[in-house]
Design an enzyme around this catalytic site. Structure first.
Site, short mmCIF file in Angstrom:
data_model
loop_
_atom_site.label_atom_id
_atom_site.label_comp_id
_atom_site.label_asym_id
_atom_site.label_seq_id
_atom_site.Cartn_x
_atom_site.Cartn_y
_atom_site.Cartn_z
N GLU A 62 9.99 -21.21 9.59
CA GLU A 62 10.60 -22.48 9.97
C GLU A 62 9.59 -23.24 10.83
OE1 GLU A 62 13.89 -25.00 10.03
OE2 GLU A 62 13.89 -23.03 9.06
N PRO A 86 5.98 -27.40 17.22
CA PRO A 86 5.11 -27.27 16.04
C PRO A 86 3.93 -26.33 16.29
CG PRO A 86 5.61 -29.58 16.49
CD PRO A 86 6.12 -28.80 17.66
N SER A 87 3.43 -25.75 15.21
CA SER A 87 2.24 -24.89 15.22
C SER A 87 2.41 -23.67 16.12
CB SER A 87 0.99 -25.66 15.66
OG SER A 87 0.90 -26.86 14.95
N ARG A 88 3.63 -23.27 16.33
CA ARG A 88 3.94 -22.10 17.17
C ARG A 88 3.51 -22.28 18.63
NH1 ARG A 88 6.82 -21.77 13.42
NH2 ARG A 88 7.06 -20.03 12.00
N LEU A 89 3.28 -23.54 19.05
CA LEU A 89 2.91 -23.79 20.45
C LEU A 89 4.19 -24.16 21.21
CD1 LEU A 89 -0.46 -25.68 19.86
CD2 LEU A 89 -0.07 -23.28 20.45
#
Ligand SMILES: Cc1cc2nc3c(=O)[nH]c(=O)nc-3n(C[C@H](O)[C@H](O)[C@H](O)COP(=O)(O)O)c2cc1C
Length: 211
Positions: free
Chosen positions: A8, A187-190
């Protein structure tokens, strides 16, 4: 079963240290209110992790029934597996996951029984069949058949056709928190992670954690 491509992207909202409220319980109530308003199913469902005296953790979902300035209250059977764990080790953890809001709240703390009159009050507000069930079920014990359980429930219902007293082995616990973490997917796992801890004077302070 290929699970590699199930992922996701988290884009909904962000969370800054500045916007977090000074008291984490108030911040929690704010997020819980948003979860309730957003029509999430079972927004009060929380994972409760306990540890037994061999150090073995176990976890299960329970329902949050009250949050106040002291902590988080849930109800259960005091003789269940979780009840036994708690009597051996009062350190527990809670976890809320509100998928639709891309949010998680982690809480760590110490758990204790609530006063009996508070358990009585909540027990008497439960539906009749749930009150009978609290007597009929020896929660977490092995049973030989469902039929026996139903027969036991029927005999208890015959004994208490109207008023059902609260069994002494059933009641509430309160988790008194010592750590909170508010997680907002980004977003971007940050992701945004804000943790609250207590200082030596018992005041909450907060800090950002790396995702
Ligand atoms: C959505 C949901 C809500 C639940 N709520 C409770 C609850 O409030 N209290 C409770 O004792 N068990 C609740 N359960 C059942 C527990 O997850 C668990 O099966 C039970 O408490 C026995 O756990 P134990 O053997 O670790 O003590 C709930 C389960 C689900 C899936």
């Amino acid at each position: 079963m290929d699970l590699h491509n199930i992922r996701e992207e988290y884009t909904k909202q962000q969370l800054s240290k500045k916007e977090c409220l000074d008291n984490p319980l108030t911040q929690f109530e704010k997020w819980l209110n948003e979860a309730i308003k957003s029509d999430i199913k079972e927004p009060t469902a929380m994972n409760l992790a306990t540890v037994n005296d061999s150090g073995q953790p176990s976890s299960r979902i329970v329902l949050l029934k009250e949050v106040n300035s002291q902590g988080f209250i849930f109800f259960t059977n005091y003789l269940s597996q979780k009840g036994k764990n708690i009597s051996q080790n009062s350190l527990v953890a809670l976890n809320f996951f509100w998928q639709e809001l891309q949010r998680q709240v982690r809480i760590e703390g110490k758990v204790k029984k609530i006063p009996e009159d508070q358990s009585d009050e909540y027990f008497s507000s439960r539906p009749y069949t749930s009150r009978i069930g609290a007597w009929a079920s020896k929660q977490s014990a092995v049973i030989s058949s469902k039929k026996l359980l139903l027969a036991k429930a029927a005999s208890i219902a015959a004994k208490y056709p109207f008023y059902v007293p609260r069994p002494a082995h059933w009641g509430g616990y309160i988790v008194v928190p010592s750590m909170f973490e508010f997680w907002q997917g980004r977003p971007s796992r940050l992701h945004d992670r804000i943790r609250y801890l207590l200082d030596q004077n018992g005041n909450w302070y907060r800090e950002r954690l790396s995702p």
